[in-house]
Design an enzyme around this catalytic site. Structure first.
Site, PDB file in Angstrom:
ATOM      1  N   HIS A   1       1.147  -9.123   4.823  1.00  0.00           N
ATOM      2  CA  HIS A   1       0.026  -8.262   4.844  1.00  0.00           C
ATOM      3  C   HIS A   1      -0.294  -8.189   3.389  1.00  0.00           C
ATOM      4  O   HIS A   1      -0.203  -7.439   2.440  1.00  0.00           O
ATOM      5  CB  HIS A   1       0.338  -6.933   5.225  1.00  0.00           C
TER       6      HIS A   1
ATOM      7  N   TYR B  50     -12.511  -1.483  12.920  1.00  0.00           N
ATOM      8  CA  TYR B  50     -13.248  -0.265  12.127  1.00  0.00           C
ATOM      9  C   TYR B  50     -14.706   0.206  12.491  1.00  0.00           C
ATOM     10  O   TYR B  50     -14.949   1.059  12.498  1.00  0.00           O
ATOM     11  CB  TYR B  50     -12.888  -0.517  10.687  1.00  0.00           C
TER      12      TYR B  50
ATOM     13  N   ARG C 249       3.894   0.377  12.972  1.00  0.00           N
ATOM     14  CA  ARG C 249       3.610  -1.056  12.404  1.00  0.00           C
ATOM     15  C   ARG C 249       3.547  -1.044  10.736  1.00  0.00           C
ATOM     16  O   ARG C 249       2.848  -0.240  10.075  1.00  0.00           O
ATOM     17  CB  ARG C 249       2.054  -1.205  12.888  1.00  0.00           C
TER      18      ARG C 249
ATOM     19  N   GLN D  33       0.792  -1.231  -0.012  1.00  0.00           N
ATOM     20  CA  GLN D  33      -0.062   0.020  -0.135  1.00  0.00           C
ATOM     21  C   GLN D  33       0.513   1.309  -0.049  1.00  0.00           C
ATOM     22  O   GLN D  33       0.225   2.443  -0.339  1.00  0.00           O
ATOM     23  CB  GLN D  33      -0.843  -0.066   1.184  1.00  0.00           C
TER      24      GLN D  33
ATOM     25  N   ASN E 240      -1.409 -10.583   8.392  1.00  0.00           N
ATOM     26  CA  ASN E 240      -2.492  -9.451   8.731  1.00  0.00           C
ATOM     27  C   ASN E 240      -3.824  -9.872   8.266  1.00  0.00           C
ATOM     28  O   ASN E 240      -4.056 -10.444   7.150  1.00  0.00           O
ATOM     29  CB  ASN E 240      -2.252  -8.251   8.152  1.00  0.00           C
ATOM     30  N   GLU E 241      -4.767 -10.101   9.050  1.00  0.00           N
ATOM     31  CA  GLU E 241      -6.241 -10.765   8.840  1.00  0.00           C
ATOM     32  C   GLU E 241      -6.456 -11.677   7.888  1.00  0.00           C
ATOM     33  O   GLU E 241      -6.686 -11.516   6.615  1.00  0.00           O
ATOM     34  CB  GLU E 241      -6.930  -9.065   8.096  1.00  0.00           C
TER      35      GLU E 241
ATOM     36  N   GLU F 255      -4.892  -1.765  14.085  1.00  0.00           N
ATOM     37  CA  GLU F 255      -5.530  -1.090  13.003  1.00  0.00           C
ATOM     38  C   GLU F 255      -6.738  -0.427  13.393  1.00  0.00           C
ATOM     39  O   GLU F 255      -7.470  -1.091  14.255  1.00  0.00           O
ATOM     40  CB  GLU F 255      -5.929  -1.771  11.775  1.00  0.00           C
TER      41      GLU F 255
ATOM     42  N   ASP G 166       2.394   0.298  -7.930  1.00  0.00           N
ATOM     43  CA  ASP G 166       3.860   0.637  -8.849  1.00  0.00           C
ATOM     44  C   ASP G 166       4.381   1.591  -7.986  1.00  0.00           C
ATOM     45  O   ASP G 166       5.664   1.197  -7.645  1.00  0.00           O
ATOM     46  CB  ASP G 166       3.669   0.875 -10.007  1.00  0.00           C
TER      47      ASP G 166
ATOM     48  N   HIS H 141      -1.704  -5.447 -12.726  1.00  0.00           N
ATOM     49  CA  HIS H 141      -1.045  -5.242 -14.038  1.00  0.00           C
ATOM     50  C   HIS H 141      -1.773  -6.161 -15.198  1.00  0.00           C
ATOM     51  O   HIS H 141      -1.938  -5.745 -16.283  1.00  0.00           O
ATOM     52  CB  HIS H 141       0.358  -5.751 -14.376  1.00  0.00           C
TER      53      HIS H 141
ATOM     54  N   ASN I 120      -7.636  -5.407  14.520  1.00  0.00           N
ATOM     55  CA  ASN I 120      -8.134  -4.469  13.796  1.00  0.00           C
ATOM     56  C   ASN I 120      -9.610  -4.197  13.922  1.00  0.00           C
ATOM     57  O   ASN I 120     -10.341  -4.816  13.535  1.00  0.00           O
ATOM     58  CB  ASN I 120      -7.791  -4.739  12.284  1.00  0.00           C
TER      59      ASN I 120
HETATM   60  C1  PNW Z   1      -7.806  -3.597   6.570  1.00  0.00           C
HETATM   61  N1  PNW Z   1     -13.824  -5.306   8.032  1.00  0.00           N
HETATM   62  O1  PNW Z   1      -8.841  -4.662   6.168  1.00  0.00           O
HETATM   63  C2  PNW Z   1      -6.442  -3.802   5.912  1.00  0.00           C
HETATM   64  O2  PNW Z   1      -5.798  -4.542   6.866  1.00  0.00           O
HETATM   65  C3  PNW Z   1      -5.837  -2.724   5.388  1.00  0.00           C
HETATM   66  O3  PNW Z   1      -4.646  -2.942   4.594  1.00  0.00           O
HETATM   67  C4  PNW Z   1      -6.667  -1.582   4.938  1.00  0.00           C
HETATM   68  O4  PNW Z   1      -6.264  -0.764   4.245  1.00  0.00           O
HETATM   69  C5  PNW Z   1      -7.717  -1.326   6.001  1.00  0.00           C
HETATM   70  O5  PNW Z   1      -8.418  -2.253   6.346  1.00  0.00           O
HETATM   71  C6  PNW Z   1      -8.850  -0.186   5.436  1.00  0.00           C
HETATM   72  O6  PNW Z   1      -9.575  -0.967   4.704  1.00  0.00           O
HETATM   73  C7  PNW Z   1     -10.080  -4.626   6.714  1.00  0.00           C
HETATM   74  O7  PNW Z   1     -14.667  -5.923   7.303  1.00  0.00           O
HETATM   75  C8  PNW Z   1     -10.929  -5.227   5.857  1.00  0.00           C
HETATM   76  O8  PNW Z   1     -14.153  -5.056   9.280  1.00  0.00           O
HETATM   77  C9  PNW Z   1     -12.168  -5.376   6.318  1.00  0.00           C
HETATM   78  C10 PNW Z   1     -12.567  -5.029   7.418  1.00  0.00           C
HETATM   79  C11 PNW Z   1     -11.591  -4.425   8.432  1.00  0.00           C
HETATM   80  C12 PNW Z   1     -10.455  -4.128   7.878  1.00  0.00           C
END
Ligand code: PNW
Length: 475
Positions: A130, A317, A84, A26, A175-176, A382, A59, A46, A315
């Site tokens: 990741h 959100y 991180r 990223q 990661n995830e 995150e 890229d 690509h 993580n």
């Molecule tokens: C994360 N959800 O993905 C990733 O680890 C990062 O690379 C990404 O940029 C970031 O979120 C923002 O999108 C997630 O559904 C995907 O709860 C899905 C979820 C949470 C995080």
């Protein structure tokens, strides 16, 4: 009803690890610098440009490969105590395999990055994977579907530990896993093998768990004198019941077990949660299959998985409300879970369709892991807010997001007794947001993607965080 504590209080435990997060594909760019190997994200962007919004790719991205010293300067200026980042597997091992040799330039980049962080008093939190799998491994029997991949990953982890174990105290193997399997039963991520739905995600998930446990064991056997701590970074949208009914409460528990629990439970307890096991076994039988779509671990694998985390990387959100129902492809993990989800109308939408602002879910998640797993140490790996950058530096909604989520964490710590030791904001700077390209911006620094310098500029939220952390350091 959720009420945040007074926002003027920035009390967190002494030594709380404030930081920010990024990931190799990223931000790094330099996708073909010297002998770097191709990753599955290089490959898909690509070869299938429409996979990404506006046909974008990573890229160049933020060009952190060349600008990491400036990145460390700006994070130091904010007062962050940790960073991180992730290591690109194909940058270090071009074919993915240690036996084929490593890239001197690749290894040198991470050596300089880690040394520069340490020289600036910033703790490196290193993620080994990741999502940028070496394309060569994807082509060899399907990447995470390959029964040999957990050994390749363990070899790679061994190589990285051998170089950096004395310098790195926090490791995230993967990661995830929940997001990764979306590439093996859906087309949400590379390699976008949607046709495998219902089977591919479980096989990939199984191999991810084995890969993690092998890397964990290796560290214990060969490197534990370095006193580092290891985990995965787990994710999901936290699910609360849509009502007080028994059906909805059970649906929320299934939703949790099919997201966070799918991976946390085996890592801590050694095997899949009984809910997953019984539901997927029954569905498979009902479909007339001879074997379950969810693979079985051997006793030896269970023993090795059990307790393979020294803390939990979470993580967070957003959250969802759950009730019983059928959704998703037939078959698929989502369909197996028999959960449909909805939003509370009070949660503010964002530019990301999956993300609404609901800090109370973070407190609930922290309490859930405290109660279910004996109050483990938690690092929030995150947490962040996306916008479209139309008023790039004036990101008051992002400030509100961090303010309310910090409040939720403090309540979890001081009122509920949860053991949270740190938080890394996603993200230090705007970057390549996977299928959304550069349209969804999560940074506390904006990046000018039209300039070859990729100029970084502080947003209002960066100023706010700087003050917040300074106040905390003072208290
Ligand atoms: C994360 N959800 O993905 C990733 O680890 C990062 O690379 C990404 O940029 C970031 O979120 C923002 O999108 C997630 O559904 C995907 O709860 C899905 C979820 C949470 C995080």
């Amino acid at each position: 009803q959720y009420r945040p504590p007074p926002v003027s209080h920035t009390n967190f435990p002494k030594g709380f690890l404030f930081g920010s997060a990024t990931a190799s594909y990223q931000v790094e760019g330099a996708w073909n610098d010297t002998d770097k190997g191709e990753s599955i994200w290089d490959h898909i962007t690509h070869n299938n440009p429409n996979f990404i919004a506006e046909q974008q790719n990573g890229d160049i991205a933020d060009d952190s490969f060349h600008k990491f010293k400036e990145d460390i300067r700006i994070m130091k200026d904010i007062g962050f105590k940790s960073y991180r980042f992730s290591i690109s597997w194909p940058r270090v091992l071009p074919t993915g395999k240690v036996a084929d040799g490593y890239s001197k330039t690749g290894l040198n980049y991470y050596t300089e990055l880690i040394d520069e962080l340490l020289a600036n008093g910033i703790e490196p939190l290193v993620t080994l994977y990741h999502w940028d799998l070496p394309q060569a491994l994807q082509e060899e029997r399907g990447g995470w579907l390959n029964p040999n991949i957990s050994d390749y990953f363990a070899d790679y982890a061994d190589f990285m530990f051998s170089k950096f174990a004395p310098k790195v105290k926090y490791w995230i193997t993967i990661n995830e896993p929940l997001s990764i399997v979306n590439g093996y039963g859906d087309d949400a991520r590379a390699p976008a093998l949607k046709e495998l739905h219902g089977i591919g995600e479980y096989v990939a998930g199984h191999n991810l768990l084995l890969a993690h446990s092998k890397a964990y064991k290796l560290y214990q056997d060969k490197y534990s004198h370095n006193l580092g701590k290891i985990s995965m970074a787990f994710c999901g949208s936290y699910c609360a019941p849509a009502s007080d009914s028994v059906e909805d409460i059970e649906a929320a528990e299934r939703c949790y077990q099919f997201t966070f629990g799918w991976f946390i439970h085996p890592v801590l307890k050694g095997d899949y949660h009984p809910l997953l096991r019984s539901i997927i076994d029954e569905n498979s039988q009902w479909e007339g299959r001879k074997t379950s779509r969810l693979p079985y671990f051997s006793q030896q694998e269970i023993d090795q998985l059990k307790g393979s985390a020294d803390f939990l990387g979470l993580n967070y959100y957003t959250m969802l409300l759950a009730k019983p129902g059928l959704a998703g492809l037939d078959p698929s993990d989502q369909r197996d879970s028999r959960v449909v989800t909805l939003w509370d109308p009070s949660w503010k939408p964002t530019v990301a369709s999956w993300l609404r602002v609901a800090p109370e879910g973070l407190r609930m998640l922290l309490n859930k892991v405290k109660n279910d797993y004996g109050n483990p140490e938690v690092l929030i790996t995150e947490n962040g807010y996306p916008d479209d950058g139309s008023d790039p530096l004036n990101d008051t909604e992002r400030i509100n997001y961090y303010e309310t989520h910090f409040a939720a964490i403090r309540q979890a710590i001081y009122e509920d007794g949860c053991n949270v030791v740190g938080h890394t904001s996603w993200s230090l700077m705007d970057n390549f947001e996977w299928r959304d390209g550069y349209k969804a911006k999560f940074g506390i620094f904006s990046v000018d993607f039209n300039s070859p310098n990729r100029t970084r500029t502080m947003k209002k939220s960066a100023y706010w965080l700087k003050n917040y952390i300074a106040m905390h350091d003072y208290l």
